[in-house]
Design a protein around this motif. Structure first.
Motif, PDB file in Angstrom:
ATOM      1  N   ALA A  84      19.471  18.191 -38.428  1.00 50.92           N
ATOM      2  CA  ALA A  84      18.107  18.152 -38.942  1.00 50.92           C
ATOM      3  C   ALA A  84      18.142  17.816 -40.427  1.00 50.92           C
ATOM      4  CB  ALA A  84      17.403  19.483 -38.710  1.00 50.92           C
ATOM      5  N   ILE A  85      17.013  17.292 -40.895  1.00 53.57           N
ATOM      6  CA  ILE A  85      16.878  16.992 -42.318  1.00 53.57           C
ATOM      7  C   ILE A  85      15.453  17.296 -42.731  1.00 53.57           C
ATOM      8  CG2 ILE A  85      16.414  14.537 -41.838  1.00 53.57           C
ATOM      9  CD1 ILE A  85      17.854  13.907 -44.516  1.00 53.57           C
ATOM     10  N   ASP A  86      15.283  17.972 -43.863  1.00 56.52           N
ATOM     11  CA  ASP A  86      13.927  18.276 -44.301  1.00 56.52           C
ATOM     12  C   ASP A  86      13.514  17.347 -45.434  1.00 56.52           C
ATOM     13  OD1 ASP A  86      14.920  21.361 -46.000  1.00 56.52           O
ATOM     14  OD2 ASP A  86      14.888  19.310 -46.750  1.00 56.52           O
ATOM     15  N   SER A  87      12.287  17.489 -45.872  1.00 53.12           N
ATOM     16  CA  SER A  87      11.738  16.563 -46.858  1.00 53.12           C
ATOM     17  C   SER A  87      12.384  16.717 -48.227  1.00 53.12           C
ATOM     18  CB  SER A  87      10.227  16.746 -46.963  1.00 53.12           C
ATOM     19  OG  SER A  87       9.918  18.060 -47.336  1.00 53.12           O
ATOM     20  N   ASP A  88      13.111  17.836 -48.420  1.00 49.49           N
ATOM     21  CA  ASP A  88      13.861  18.024 -49.670  1.00 49.49           C
ATOM     22  C   ASP A  88      15.262  17.449 -49.580  1.00 49.49           C
ATOM     23  OD1 ASP A  88      12.296  21.222 -49.880  1.00 49.49           O
ATOM     24  OD2 ASP A  88      11.739  19.379 -50.936  1.00 49.49           O
ATOM     25  N   GLY A  89      15.579  16.875 -48.436  1.00 48.16           N
ATOM     26  CA  GLY A  89      16.888  16.268 -48.253  1.00 48.16           C
ATOM     27  C   GLY A  89      17.979  17.196 -47.759  1.00 48.16           C
ATOM     28  N   ARG A  90      17.618  18.451 -47.504  1.00 51.09           N
ATOM     29  CA  ARG A  90      18.622  19.374 -46.989  1.00 51.09           C
ATOM     30  C   ARG A  90      18.926  19.035 -45.540  1.00 51.09           C
ATOM     31  NH1 ARG A  90      15.562  24.592 -49.332  1.00 51.09           N
ATOM     32  NH2 ARG A  90      13.901  23.473 -48.229  1.00 51.09           N
ATOM     33  N   THR A  91      20.203  19.088 -45.228  1.00 47.82           N
ATOM     34  CA  THR A  91      20.644  18.745 -43.878  1.00 47.82           C
ATOM     35  C   THR A  91      21.255  19.953 -43.192  1.00 47.82           C
ATOM     36  OG1 THR A  91      22.763  17.962 -44.740  1.00 47.82           O
ATOM     37  CG2 THR A  91      21.031  16.313 -44.429  1.00 47.82           C
ATOM     38  N   TYR A  92      21.157  19.944 -41.878  1.00 50.05           N
ATOM     39  CA  TYR A  92      21.666  21.026 -41.053  1.00 50.05           C
ATOM     40  C   TYR A  92      22.398  20.382 -39.878  1.00 50.05           C
ATOM     41  CZ  TYR A  92      17.783  23.126 -43.610  1.00 50.05           C
ATOM     42  OH  TYR A  92      16.914  23.527 -44.598  1.00 50.05           O
ATOM     43  N   TYR A  93      23.559  20.917 -39.554  1.00 48.01           N
ATOM     44  CA  TYR A  93      24.360  20.360 -38.473  1.00 48.01           C
ATOM     45  C   TYR A  93      24.855  21.458 -37.544  1.00 48.01           C
ATOM     46  CZ  TYR A  93      24.666  15.995 -41.112  1.00 48.01           C
ATOM     47  OH  TYR A  93      24.371  14.825 -41.783  1.00 48.01           O
ATOM     48  N   ALA A  94      24.912  21.124 -36.272  1.00 42.98           N
ATOM     49  CA  ALA A  94      25.603  21.995 -35.332  1.00 42.98           C
ATOM     50  C   ALA A  94      27.096  21.929 -35.625  1.00 42.98           C
ATOM     51  CB  ALA A  94      25.321  21.535 -33.904  1.00 42.98           C
ATOM     52  N   ASP A  95      27.782  23.023 -35.398  1.00 43.08           N
ATOM     53  CA  ASP A  95      29.220  23.066 -35.673  1.00 43.08           C
ATOM     54  C   ASP A  95      29.973  21.994 -34.887  1.00 43.08           C
ATOM     55  OD1 ASP A  95      29.420  26.703 -35.949  1.00 43.08           O
ATOM     56  OD2 ASP A  95      28.859  25.165 -37.414  1.00 43.08           O
ATOM     57  N   SER A  96      29.491  21.695 -33.698  1.00 46.25           N
ATOM     58  CA  SER A  96      30.200  20.763 -32.823  1.00 46.25           C
ATOM     59  C   SER A  96      30.169  19.319 -33.328  1.00 46.25           C
ATOM     60  CB  SER A  96      29.605  20.818 -31.412  1.00 46.25           C
ATOM     61  OG  SER A  96      28.225  20.498 -31.449  1.00 46.25           O
ATOM     62  N   VAL A  97      29.258  19.014 -34.247  1.00 47.77           N
ATOM     63  CA  VAL A  97      29.146  17.627 -34.726  1.00 47.77           C
ATOM     64  C   VAL A  97      29.386  17.495 -36.214  1.00 47.77           C
ATOM     65  CG1 VAL A  97      27.483  17.170 -32.880  1.00 47.77           C
ATOM     66  CG2 VAL A  97      26.650  17.660 -35.197  1.00 47.77           C
ATOM     67  N   ARG A  98      29.475  18.605 -36.917  1.00 51.42           N
ATOM     68  CA  ARG A  98      29.652  18.552 -38.374  1.00 51.42           C
ATOM     69  C   ARG A  98      30.938  17.786 -38.691  1.00 51.42           C
ATOM     70  NH1 ARG A  98      29.049  23.502 -39.372  1.00 51.42           N
ATOM     71  NH2 ARG A  98      26.855  23.428 -39.979  1.00 51.42           N
TER      72      ARG A  98
END
Length: 124
Positions: A49-63
């Motif tokens: 996921a990515i928010d409008s502030d540019g912060r990203t989030y990843y599942a451990d399996s794909v990071r």
């Protein structure tokens, strides 16, 4: 009615790459956009996921293998999938929401706008 349309899925061999794209058909205000995937008979799981502030989030399996990018103002989203493995085979969906707390950025229940999905198939 706003619609999200994914593209870029396909079939690759293990170790290959794909790039998924998602675009909205109209204008809306989104805070966070994300990619989910769903295995046959399973619940959708958050991938990135990515928010409008540019912060990203990843599942451990794909990071470290997948890279999310997007433009919330234009409602466009991409996912670069590298070093794909057979376990990455799934239907991939993009999703969007006007606001979500960081802790819930990869939770499917947080999102209220979805695309119809694009299939990714990885062969060994």
């Amino acid at each position: 009615q706003l619609q999200y349309v994914e593209s870029g899925g396909g079939s690759v061999q293990a170790g290959g790459s794909l790039r998924l794209s998602c675009a909205a058909s109209g204008r809306t205000t989104t805070y966070c956009m994300a990619w989910f995937r769903q295995y046959a008979g399973k619940e959708r799981e958050g991938v990135a996921a990515i928010d409008s502030d540019g912060r990203t989030y990843y599942a451990d399996s794909v990071r470290g293998r997948f890279i999310i990018s997007g433009d919330s103002a234009k409602n466009t989203l991409s996912l670069q999938l590298n070093n794909l493995q057979p376990e990455d085979t799934a239907m991939y969906y993009c999703a969007a929401v006007s606001w979500v707390a960081s802790a819930w950025a990869l939770a499917s229940g947080s999102y209220n706008a979805w695309g119809q999905g694009t299939q990714v198939t990885v062969s060994s």
